[in-house]
Design an enzyme around this catalytic site. Structure first.
Site, short mmCIF file in Angstrom:
data_model
loop_
_atom_site.label_atom_id
_atom_site.label_comp_id
_atom_site.label_asym_id
_atom_site.label_seq_id
_atom_site.Cartn_x
_atom_site.Cartn_y
_atom_site.Cartn_z
N LYS A 92 0.89 -1.22 0.05
CA LYS A 92 -0.11 0.05 0.02
C LYS A 92 0.96 1.15 -0.02
O LYS A 92 0.70 2.24 -0.63
CB LYS A 92 -0.97 0.12 1.23
CG LYS A 92 -1.92 1.18 1.19
CD LYS A 92 -2.83 1.09 2.31
CE LYS A 92 -2.05 1.68 3.66
NZ LYS A 92 -2.89 2.00 4.84
N ASP A 148 -6.69 1.29 1.06
CA ASP A 148 -6.79 1.34 2.48
C ASP A 148 -8.28 0.96 2.98
O ASP A 148 -9.03 0.41 2.34
CB ASP A 148 -6.46 2.79 2.91
CG ASP A 148 -7.33 3.75 2.64
OD1 ASP A 148 -8.43 3.52 1.65
OD2 ASP A 148 -7.39 4.94 3.04
#
Length: 211
Positions: A120, A138
């Site tokens: 991420k 997220d």
């Protein structure tokens, strides 16, 4: 959800916010990398409050190495997991100095090899600092993708791969920012603000919040 709906969703998000940006404050790719590393399980606001104190004078790889773990920890102790994050930030700075001539690498493999940098974080840096097509999923984006039926998936990787496949190409570069902001301010976790939502008529969530 059909392709026409998806296209219209992003057309509206773009019309409402033509040039979306991260809410993390930074001036260089290195500062963005450190800010994203610090933002895990923390809010962008809390990270910005901390980084304003040390980025102006120590916001370079050498600056962080000179501060050391304890020095960085003192600046970021208001952020969760701050000791581990300080350790990773300094280690990352050192590797960037020693292995990348002080320049943040612009490939996923090199970024993910840095301490504390996962998929991420790498995606955020690739997309935001280097303007590469990448989708950093997220909790906000995971929720929006599943709740709206835009790109449902069982985990963040499944949602990421689905979004990369179904988001129209002309919207891919900024899709991450539009979705995260939508999840942060409109499609919130407990009680989505459906009456204020500009894509509510396209969303396939059945239990919409009434006006």
């Amino acid at each position: 959800m059909n392709p026409a709906k998806r296209r219209e969703i992003f057309a509206r998000l773009q019309a409402a916010n033509p040039t979306p940006e991260t809410e993390l404050e930074y001036t260089t790719p290195f500062q963005l990398l450190i800010a994203v590393l610090l933002s895990a399980q923390a809010t962008d606001k809390s990270v910005n409050i901390a980084t304003r104190k040390f980025f102006p004078h120590h916001g370079t790889p050498q600056g962080l190495v000179d501060l050391g773990e304890e020095g960085v920890a003192q600046y970021i102790k208001t952020i969760g997991l701050y000791r581990n994050k300080a350790k990773n930030a300094v280690a990352t700075a050192r590797i960037i100095l020693e292995q990348h001539a002080g320049v943040v690498p612009d490939t996923r493999e090199a970024l993910e090899a840095l301490p504390g940098v996962g998929r991420k974080t790498a995606n955020v840096v690739l997309n935001t600092a280097f303007r590469q097509v990448a989708m950093a999923v997220d909790t906000h984006i995971f929720r929006v993708a599943n709740r709206t039926n835009l790109a449902p998936g069982k985990d963040v990787l499944a949602v990421e791969l689905k979004l990369m496949k179904v988001v129209p190409e002309e919207y891919l570069l900024d899709a991450h920012h539009w979705l995260i902001l939508h999840g942060r301010y409109i499609c919130v976790a407990r009680k989505p603000k459906c009456p204020q939502c500009g894509i509510a008529d396209l969303c396939e969530f059945k239990q919409k919040t009434p006006a």
